[in-house]
Scaffold this active site. Sequence first.
Site, PDB file in Angstrom:
ATOM      1  N   LYS A   5      26.738  35.096  -8.608  1.00 47.18           N
ATOM      2  CA  LYS A   5      26.393  34.026  -9.547  1.00 47.18           C
ATOM      3  C   LYS A   5      26.767  34.378 -10.981  1.00 47.18           C
ATOM      4  O   LYS A   5      27.228  33.524 -11.722  1.00 47.18           O
ATOM      5  CB  LYS A   5      24.893  33.707  -9.477  1.00 47.18           C
ATOM      6  CG  LYS A   5      24.530  32.902  -8.245  1.00 47.18           C
ATOM      7  CD  LYS A   5      23.199  32.232  -8.415  1.00 47.18           C
ATOM      8  CE  LYS A   5      22.888  31.380  -7.208  1.00 47.18           C
ATOM      9  NZ  LYS A   5      21.598  30.717  -7.310  1.00 47.18           N
ATOM     10  N   LYS A  57      30.236  30.040   1.035  1.00 47.37           N
ATOM     11  CA  LYS A  57      29.201  29.141   1.564  1.00 47.37           C
ATOM     12  C   LYS A  57      29.158  27.825   0.784  1.00 47.37           C
ATOM     13  O   LYS A  57      29.504  27.783  -0.404  1.00 47.37           O
ATOM     14  CB  LYS A  57      27.837  29.828   1.536  1.00 47.37           C
ATOM     15  CG  LYS A  57      27.243  29.985   0.165  1.00 47.37           C
ATOM     16  CD  LYS A  57      25.746  30.273   0.264  1.00 47.37           C
ATOM     17  CE  LYS A  57      25.116  30.084  -1.107  1.00 47.37           C
ATOM     18  NZ  LYS A  57      23.763  29.689  -1.102  1.00 47.37           N
ATOM     19  N   LYS A  79      25.196  24.221  -3.919  1.00 48.83           N
ATOM     20  CA  LYS A  79      24.909  23.144  -4.886  1.00 48.83           C
ATOM     21  C   LYS A  79      25.687  23.339  -6.177  1.00 48.83           C
ATOM     22  O   LYS A  79      26.043  22.396  -6.837  1.00 48.83           O
ATOM     23  CB  LYS A  79      23.436  23.185  -5.305  1.00 48.83           C
ATOM     24  CG  LYS A  79      22.440  22.865  -4.271  1.00 48.83           C
ATOM     25  CD  LYS A  79      21.055  22.857  -4.953  1.00 48.83           C
ATOM     26  CE  LYS A  79      19.963  23.253  -4.010  1.00 48.83           C
ATOM     27  NZ  LYS A  79      19.685  24.675  -3.977  1.00 48.83           N
TER      28      LYS A  79
HETATM   29  N1  AQP Z   1      25.695  27.103   2.853  1.00 50.91           N
HETATM   30  C1  AQP Z   1      24.513  27.387   3.382  1.00 50.91           C
HETATM   31  N2  AQP Z   1      24.388  27.567   4.723  1.00 50.91           N
HETATM   32  C2  AQP Z   1      23.185  27.838   5.273  1.00 50.91           C
HETATM   33  N3  AQP Z   1      22.053  27.929   4.565  1.00 50.91           N
HETATM   34  C3  AQP Z   1      22.129  27.748   3.234  1.00 50.91           C
HETATM   35  N4  AQP Z   1      21.200  27.772   2.249  1.00 50.91           N
HETATM   36  C4  AQP Z   1      21.797  27.530   1.071  1.00 50.91           C
HETATM   37  N5  AQP Z   1      23.108  27.329   1.237  1.00 50.91           N
HETATM   38  C5  AQP Z   1      23.344  27.470   2.572  1.00 50.91           C
HETATM   39  C6  AQP Z   1      19.783  28.018   2.495  1.00 50.91           C
HETATM   40  O1  AQP Z   1      19.063  26.949   1.897  1.00 50.91           O
HETATM   41  C7  AQP Z   1      17.820  27.468   1.440  1.00 50.91           C
HETATM   42  C8  AQP Z   1      17.570  27.018   0.051  1.00 50.91           C
HETATM   43  O2  AQP Z   1      18.546  27.535  -0.814  1.00 50.91           O
HETATM   44  P1  AQP Z   1      18.270  27.587  -2.371  1.00 50.91           P
HETATM   45  O3  AQP Z   1      18.362  26.265  -2.955  1.00 50.91           O
HETATM   46  O4  AQP Z   1      16.990  28.252  -2.636  1.00 50.91           O
HETATM   47  O5  AQP Z   1      19.331  28.550  -2.970  1.00 50.91           O
HETATM   48  P2  AQP Z   1      20.728  29.004  -2.560  1.00 50.91           P
HETATM   49  O6  AQP Z   1      20.671  29.813  -1.320  1.00 50.91           O
HETATM   50  O7  AQP Z   1      21.277  29.707  -3.762  1.00 50.91           O
HETATM   51  O8  AQP Z   1      21.464  27.635  -2.260  1.00 50.91           O
HETATM   52  P3  AQP Z   1      22.628  26.929  -3.016  1.00 50.91           P
HETATM   53  O9  AQP Z   1      22.826  25.589  -2.477  1.00 50.91           O
HETATM   54  O10 AQP Z   1      23.837  27.788  -3.038  1.00 50.91           O
HETATM   55  O11 AQP Z   1      22.079  26.750  -4.480  1.00 50.91           O
HETATM   56  P4  AQP Z   1      22.672  27.231  -5.832  1.00 50.91           P
HETATM   57  O12 AQP Z   1      24.100  26.789  -5.836  1.00 50.91           O
HETATM   58  O13 AQP Z   1      21.828  26.540  -6.859  1.00 50.91           O
HETATM   59  O14 AQP Z   1      22.556  28.708  -5.858  1.00 50.91           O
HETATM   60  C9  AQP Z   1      17.863  28.990   1.564  1.00 50.91           C
HETATM   61  O15 AQP Z   1      17.163  29.386   2.717  1.00 50.91           O
HETATM   62  C10 AQP Z   1      19.318  29.262   1.742  1.00 50.91           C
HETATM   63  O16 AQP Z   1      19.545  30.428   2.523  1.00 50.91           O
END
Ligand code: AQP
Length: 327
Positions: free
Chosen positions: A112, A195, A198
């Site tokens: 990040k 992956k 968001k």
């Molecule tokens: N691509 C993914 N595949 C499977 N699981 C995923 N998760 C996130 N992306 C994937 C799971 O969703 C849950 C919530 O995630 P989060 O919002 O707490 O943070 P994150 O993992 O950092 O997800 P994002 O979408 O990538 O958010 P940003 O971009 O804001 O960092 C978690 O259980 C995660 O594993």
Amino acid sequence: MKKIFSGVQPSGDLHLGNYLGAIKNWVSMQSEFDTTFCIVDLHAITVAQEPVELQRRILDVAKAYLALGIDPKKSTIFVQSDVRAHTELCWILNCVAARMGDMEKMTQFKDKSAKGDVERASVGLFDYPVLMAADILLYDTDVVPVGEDQVQHVELARTLARRFNKKFGDTFVIPQPKLTKEGKRIMGLDDPTKKMSKSASSEYNYITLMDTPDVVQKKIRKAVTDSGSEIVYSDEKPALQNLINIYSLFSGDSTENIEKKYIGKGYGDFKNALADVVVNFLVPFQERVKLMSDEDIKKILNKGAMKANEQAEQKIRDVKDRIGLVI
Ligand code: AQP
């Protein structure tokens, strides 16, 4: 009953990865376990957020939880910043259990902060995994259902709990991560090596749960595919493998069945069918969201926060007592 805790950041519209990797799993766990699901707003502010938008997103994530099947009669649903013990325990763990050596290994911080300027990354972003450990450990969590990207953070929570218990006596339950098989890592539609996220720079990386049918069709049509044209589920075709996983998780069809169904057909036919499967899930979900009022959601969140506070306060009192902060 075993205790389950998990959360999502209100850092953008939820996407298929959040649902298939985490929330889908939570829904099925509600009848068997004591479940608590949090909207982790304090995690979201580790990167810049627009205040008005953040308020909106907190409510939107709560609505999504409910519309996806999280039932407030079975599960505790609350907003992290409504329970002060999360930040209190985070600070205590920072001081008495977490080590710089642990933190420097965390790959999500590296990923990040690499997207922006490391020098300008917030200290909170670096400390994010300790706050996540506090979230989990406050509720005597046995199992944390997460996507694969979060497993390293659950491992850290285990390390911190063990270290604390060793020094101050048995205080924390040692949590286990739980992954779904195909949904554990849904990849970006524009790049199957990363992956779905968001905060991806291109909107063609993800499908959000609020995307309209037209947008879903367009994004799936534009999704990258591998060379060749056969529909086969193989590590050699990672982009197609990701699309087949999404199809399988929404339709309930096994990956073998999907391969059989599309013998002699090409990527175009498969992508059209995948778009239909996704749209058939999203349209009724979006209709359920539209019927929810902010006021009703706030009542559910307040009730959840009261329940979570009761549990968290007991735990933080015990922790403070053990480290010598209660006189
Ligand atoms: N691509 C993914 N595949 C499977 N699981 C995923 N998760 C996130 N992306 C994937 C799971 O969703 C849950 C919530 O995630 P989060 O919002 O707490 O943070 P994150 O993992 O950092 O997800 P994002 O979408 O990538 O958010 P940003 O971009 O804001 O960092 C978690 O259980 C995660 O594993």
